[in-house]
Every structure is written in C-alpha cells, then in structure tokens.
Design an enzyme around this catalytic site. Sequence first.
Site, PDB file in Angstrom:
ATOM      1  N   LYS A 147       0.855  -1.181   0.000  1.00  0.00           N
ATOM      2  CA  LYS A 147       0.000   0.000   0.000  1.00  0.00           C
ATOM      3  C   LYS A 147       0.893   1.234   0.000  1.00  0.00           C
ATOM      4  CE  LYS A 147      -1.907   2.775   2.831  1.00  0.00           C
ATOM      5  NZ  LYS A 147      -1.745   3.969   1.970  1.00  0.00           N
ATOM      6  N   GLU A 164      10.234   1.125  10.392  1.00  0.00           N
ATOM      7  CA  GLU A 164      11.232   2.115   9.970  1.00  0.00           C
ATOM      8  C   GLU A 164      10.575   3.477  10.157  1.00  0.00           C
ATOM      9  OE1 GLU A 164      14.307   1.683   9.086  1.00  0.00           O
ATOM     10  OE2 GLU A 164      14.486  -0.423   8.513  1.00  0.00           O
ATOM     11  N   CYS A 214      13.698  10.861   6.431  1.00  0.00           N
ATOM     12  CA  CYS A 214      13.831  10.323   7.786  1.00  0.00           C
ATOM     13  C   CYS A 214      15.247  10.547   8.296  1.00  0.00           C
ATOM     14  CB  CYS A 214      13.517   8.828   7.786  1.00  0.00           C
ATOM     15  SG  CYS A 214      14.535   7.874   6.642  1.00  0.00           S
ATOM     16  N   GLU A 227      10.408  16.031  14.739  1.00  0.00           N
ATOM     17  CA  GLU A 227      10.850  15.810  13.357  1.00  0.00           C
ATOM     18  C   GLU A 227      10.003  16.745  12.479  1.00  0.00           C
ATOM     19  OE1 GLU A 227       9.520  12.241  11.306  1.00  0.00           O
ATOM     20  OE2 GLU A 227      11.479  12.012  10.384  1.00  0.00           O
TER      21      GLU A 227
END
Length: 487
Positions: A180, A255, A289, A390
């Site tokens: 997906k 992750e 990331c 973040e």
Amino acid sequence: MTMTVQLQKLKMLIGGEWKDGSGGQSFSILDPSNNQIIAEVPRATKDDASHAVESAKTAFQSTEWRDMDSAKRGRILTKLTGLVRESSDELARLETLNEGKTLRESKGDVAWAARAFEYFAGLADKIEGSTIPVPPKRLDYTLREPLGVTLHIVPWNYPIALAARSLAPALAAGDTVVMKPSETTPLTALKLGELASKAGVPKGVVNVITGSGAEVGTHLVSHRDIDGIIFTGSNETGKHVMEAAAKNVTHVLMELGGKNPHIVFSDADVPRAIKAVKDGIFTNAGQMCWAGSRAFIHESIYDGFARELVDKTSRMKLGPGIDESTEMGPAVSRSRQETILAYIKDGVEEGAKLLCGGEKPSDSNLGKGNFVEPTIFGEVTGEMKIGCDEIFGPVLSITKFKTVDEVVSLANESDYGLYGGVWTSNLKTAHEVASRLEVGGVAINEYLVTFPQTPFGGYKDSGIGHENGIRAMEYYTRTKNVSINLG
Ligand code: NAD
C-alpha cells in the site's frame, strides 16, 4: 519551465488483474510544484484490501512462488532489475512529478531501487539454515522458510526506493506481497507492480493497492491473514500499526522518523562538510527520515562555517523538480507546507534565531506550489519544538559545541535514534563518536549514504529491525528447527 502533462487514469493490481476500486471512487494525484492534477488512481475499499490479501494468500499457498527453485526466483528479480533500468527515465519523471523532488534525485532513487532488486536477486539462493551439534544419535537442522503474506506500507518521501527496499527481499525470500503506497505518491509503486508482472512474477504474488491509511491501512494491519508488516512512516502511525499487529501477534518491521545529529569537528574538511550539511537537510526539501536536521559545529570554526552555509543556502534555486536547474523542489503537499511554516513560526516565537529563509518564496511563479524557503536557525535548544520534533521539511538548526562529551550528550538528547554524521580527520574521534551516538547508522566524512547491502534501521524511537543487507532476510524468513532421533 512549463510542461504539459497528460492526465493518467490508473488502476490497481490485485490478483494479477488491473482493477478500479469496488466503490467506484478515485484519488486525484497532484504535482506538488503547482497542485495540478496529474493522475487519478482508484480509492480502494476495505473489500478491495481483503481481496488483495486473499490473492496474496492464495499465491502463497499455491507454492508456485515459494517452492520455486530459488535460483529461478533470483533470475526473475534480475529481469526486474533490468526492466527498472530500462524504464528509469519514465520512472524518474513520474517520481518527480508526483513527489516534487528534483529529477537528479529521482534518477538516483530509481538507480537505487534497481540496485536493491539486483542485490536481492543474488541473495535468493543463498538463504541458508544450519546444522546444530546436539547429543549423539541425533540430527538437528534449521530451515529458513518464507514468512508468508507480507504487508508493505510505504510513505510518500521515497516512493520507489522504499517500495523496492522491502519488495526485493520479500520476493527473494519467496513471500507474497500486498503493497500500500502512500495515497499522495502511488505512481511509481503501481509501475513497479507492472514491471514485476512483466518480469515473470506469478499472478497474485505482488498486489499493489491504492487506498487511504485511515480506511485501507487500518483494515490491512489488523487482517488475520497478514504474516508480517513492513511499515515505513511516522512514529504516530507506527504506534497504531504496532497496536493492531499485537492483537494478531503479527511480526512487524518498523522504519520510523529521525532528528539526526550532523557533527563537524574543527579538523574536518570544512568545504566538503559545508556542502554535506547543506545537502543533508535540503535534499528532497528536507523530507527525509535521515535528514541531518541538527548540525553541531565546533566553536573554533562555527562563525565562518555558519556564514558560508547561510550564504550558500540563501542562493539555492527553488523550482519544479522537473526543471533541471532546480536545486530544491516543493514540499509534497499544501498541508505539509503549512505544517513546516507553522514549525518555523514556533521556532521564532520560542526565541530561536532565524538565520535565513523562513517563508514561502517571493517568486510569484512558485505561488501555486508548496514551496518553503530553505531555512536555518541558530540558538535552538532541545526543549524547543523545532529542537526536538521531526519537522520533515527544509529546516536546519545549527549549534556550537566545545568538547566530544558535550556534543555526544547533545546529539543523544533526542528520543529518535536513526542516523548521524561525523566530520573529522582524526580516526580516534571518528570511531569514538560513532560508537557513542545512540543511532542505528553513522556516516563519517560523507552524509546521506546507504547501499542495498548495508543494514538500515533505527535505535530508540526510530524503529525496530533492519532493512537492507543480508540481515534483512532474518525478517523476511522464518526459522524452523528440525530435530531427528537417529537412535
Ligand atoms: P505516515 O505515517 O503518515 O504514512 C505512512 C504510510 O502509512 C502511508 O502509506 C499511509 O497511508 C499509511 N497509514 C496512515 N495511517 C495508517 C493507519 N492508521 N494504519 C495503517 N497505515 C496507515 O508517514 P508519511 O507522512 O507518509 O511519511 C513520513 C514519515 O516516514 C516520517 O516520519 C519519516 O521519518 C518516516 N520515514 C522513515 C523512513 C525509515 O527508513 N526509517 C524512511 C522514510 C520515511
């Protein structure tokens, strides 16, 4: 640069057939540089998602794929590698139009995806068990079997590279796949599904469904017939996925995000370090990331370093990624642009010193896109929102440090632990800092580097398990122990 884009109406891949969503609805896919519609993709329903899982389960049970001579599976992956390479111009163009990154970056991502297929093609027939010494008149050995039906949930920032990162080892292991992609950037994953079929992957082994995280994602992660989930995305979503997986005791590979330290010592090659600090945050408009979003510069070189970094950053050329002269593209969506600008506002209000950027660009040609100027803050502390969250945008903080102990402690202040960078010409400093950073990967005298053969994974809140490398096969296979009494 203007460009005519032909609107694509796409279908999704379920059980080897290209299908519309059973609810008849679709998503509009936008070019982030101008918010024009470039494609329509089906909006999968829960029924479509269940159908994709069923297809993957049937394909797994049929044994054609999992019991295929593993060398032959490897050859199919080699063929897929070649097809990705042959299609690289089209794939890179699609990636740039859909995600916004520069064409140069997209070409790099496509090349990386091809390398991932190539690497795991070579591993397919090298997944070995072991024989284990046990008391006499017995034989004990282990079998490495495929994990089963694997669910791959992919984010929008590296659509093709991250799709390939998990698809390649899953196929090498003999798993079947429901992928997906993000609802924002599904185009290259759909193309990969097409290329996998062309390479000879049997029907139902790779299913690519385009649906929303809230509807289709939640349904898939709690599905009983999913044997393993490979989730790449935000920590917030990752925690929901883990909760759902726990109910079925489903394996997870996580992750997640990062707030990565990038450390420059006074004995570094300063010009190279300046370029790396800049590229380490402004590549893909900071939507990475592993972005080096917190730079720590030794006090003895700080002033000159900061001056030059700010100067080079202020001169970066923003524009559509498809224009070859563009150095930084837009944020992926209007809502991401707004979130990034809100963080910048917070930073100013919390007392950080804005050194450059901080706004939407003034160039009226860019007004329709989701652009944010590359932004640098000084005087940021770990307590400020911009110091600990973040941001996932082109926003860098730079901070002075004096000693190794001080910088290691500042770097490790974060709850994240994905990646870190160190610049020094002193081997002892390099190794000491690499070992003391609480992160899953360290780059020394280089920044932003990963190969399909080197493990990638996070410490602390940045994830569980590893992608890439031989180690990844531990996740994509199960170990069965067989013990025989020969007495
Ligand atoms: P996200 O968590 O919003 O979405 C990721 C994927 O999860 C999408 O496909 C989305 O549709 C799906 N999803 C959303 N809600 C879901 C739910 N409740 N159940 C199941 N699936 C759901 O993340 P994003 O904004 O697409 O990506 C950015 C994040 O990804 C950042 O935090 C970034 O650091 C992280 N990331 C990590 C890595 C890594 O390798 N560690 C790589 C790239 C991105």
